[in-house]
Design a protein around this motif. Structure first.
Motif, PDB file in Angstrom:
ATOM      1  N   TYR A   1       0.849  -1.196   0.000  1.00  0.00           N
ATOM      2  CA  TYR A   1       0.000   0.000   0.000  1.00  0.00           C
ATOM      3  C   TYR A   1       0.884   1.245   0.000  1.00  0.00           C
TER       4      TYR A   1
ATOM      5  N   LYS B   1      -0.057   1.431  -6.664  1.00  0.00           N
ATOM      6  CA  LYS B   1      -1.422   1.384  -6.158  1.00  0.00           C
ATOM      7  C   LYS B   1      -1.553   0.165  -5.260  1.00  0.00           C
TER       8      LYS B   1
ATOM      9  N   SER C   1      -9.539   0.141  -0.076  1.00  0.00           N
ATOM     10  CA  SER C   1      -9.262   1.572  -0.075  1.00  0.00           C
ATOM     11  C   SER C   1      -9.298   2.095   1.357  1.00  0.00           C
TER      12      SER C   1
ATOM     13  N   LYS D   1      -8.627   5.410   1.695  1.00  0.00           N
ATOM     14  CA  LYS D   1      -8.626   6.837   1.375  1.00  0.00           C
ATOM     15  C   LYS D   1      -9.359   7.632   2.449  1.00  0.00           C
ATOM     16  N   GLY D   2      -8.704   8.686   2.915  1.00  0.00           N
ATOM     17  CA  GLY D   2      -9.289   9.521   3.951  1.00  0.00           C
ATOM     18  C   GLY D   2      -8.874   9.153   5.364  1.00  0.00           C
ATOM     19  N   LYS D   3      -8.293   7.954   5.530  1.00  0.00           N
ATOM     20  CA  LYS D   3      -7.740   7.582   6.831  1.00  0.00           C
ATOM     21  C   LYS D   3      -6.389   8.285   7.021  1.00  0.00           C
TER      22      LYS D   3
ATOM     23  N   GLU E   1      -2.284  11.824   5.308  1.00  0.00           N
ATOM     24  CA  GLU E   1      -3.556  11.245   4.923  1.00  0.00           C
ATOM     25  C   GLU E   1      -3.342  10.243   3.806  1.00  0.00           C
ATOM     26  N   LEU E   2      -3.999   9.115   3.888  1.00  0.00           N
ATOM     27  CA  LEU E   2      -3.915   8.104   2.824  1.00  0.00           C
ATOM     28  C   LEU E   2      -4.815   8.536   1.668  1.00  0.00           C
ATOM     29  N   THR E   3      -4.310   8.407   0.461  1.00  0.00           N
ATOM     30  CA  THR E   3      -5.009   8.933  -0.705  1.00  0.00           C
ATOM     31  C   THR E   3      -5.437   7.856  -1.691  1.00  0.00           C
ATOM     32  N   SER E   4      -5.155   6.577  -1.388  1.00  0.00           N
ATOM     33  CA  SER E   4      -5.516   5.499  -2.325  1.00  0.00           C
ATOM     34  C   SER E   4      -6.707   4.691  -1.819  1.00  0.00           C
TER      35      SER E   4
END
Length: 270
Positions: free
Chosen positions: A31, A140, A157, A159-161, A267-270
């Motif tokens: 990741y 990815k 995903s 994302k947002g974490k 922030e994680l974006t994937s």
């Protein structure tokens, strides 16, 4: 031209068997995270490689960025260039920093010299440089297997974490990590486990390197416990290195808690 080779984390890591070629088969989820080095190339009369930031041990001529340039130069008439790497991602930390540098070198040269190499070809070049180098070509989330250089799509995903990574200034070599692990068939199906809610991962998503390294280096389990005490939904060691990460619902501040260590958050974006 400048590019920013980013690190990765392992979410789950099982060492499944020893291969006849001396490597190990494994399974994991790779990741991408935003902690990055900086790589620049400019035209020059002769090839040169230099670095700054974190000191890189060993002969600079054997750096993976140099090997990536030489690999392409063997097949294409690449002109000389000056290459500089600002090393920021810690070494021996389990985040694939050197592998990312190599892969991003391939992609940067492909762009600069308009080689028009497709993704699959770039991945095949990357596999010649290291087991997890090919991951960074597509960069990815993927399920990886065999030596960590074969990939399958995964529906995941975050994302947002928010993620916090702590490097406790402890370099762990790959050889040292593998010395403390016994290959075996996993008791949990990793791909199925990763479809469960994030809050359940702590009970079923494991890194096989933790058992041996946590006994040898008590700071590692202490950091993992700290992550959970600070509200992490999931925490783990990444790869075969010493970095411990926590995934959080909201942004948290670790700088004042661990001033003696190297801490990155984002922030994680994937």
């Amino acid at each position: 031209m400048i590019t920013f080779p980013n690190a990765k984390i392992n979410i789950g890591l099982h060492i499944t068997e020893k291969r006849p070629d001396g490597f190990h088969n494994l399974e994991s989820c790779f990741y991408p995270v935003g902690w990055s080095d900086v790589l620049e190339v400019i035209p020059a009369h002769e090839f040169s490689f230099s670095s700054s930031g974190i000191d890189i041990p060993g002969d600079p001529a054997k750096n993976l960025c140099v090997k990536a340039y030489e690999l392409l130069k063997n097949d294409f008439a690449l002109p000389p260039l000056a290459m500089h790497l600002l090393k920021i991602v810690p070494i021996g930390a389990g985040m694939g920093g050197g592998s990312a540098d190599a892969a991003f070198t391939l992609m940067l040269l492909n762009q600069v010299y308009n080689l028009q190499l497709p993704t699959e070809t770039l991945e095949n070049y990357a596999r010649k440089l290291g087991s997890d180098c090919a991951f960074f070509i597509q960069n990815k989330p993927v399920y990886c297997y065999e030596k960590g250089d074969q990939f399958a799509d995964i529906s995941l995903s975050l994302k947002g974490k928010y993620i916090v990574l702590v490097y406790p200034n402890l370099h762990i070599s790959t050889a040292e990590a593998y010395a403390g692990v016994r290959p075996q068939a996993p008791s949990v199906n990793l791909r199925e486990a990763l479809q469960r809610p994030l809050s359940e991962w702590r009970h079923c998503v494991q890194n096989d390197f933790e058992k041996g390294l946590f006994q040898k280096y008590p700071i590692l389990p202490e950091l993992k416990t700290l992550m959970y005490n600070q509200g992490a939904e999931y925490a783990s060691m990444t790869g075969s290195g010493s970095t411990i990460y926590g995934i959080f619902e909201k942004e948290v501040n670790f700088q004042n808690i661990l001033p003696q260590y190297t801490v990155w958050k984002g922030e994680l974006t994937s």
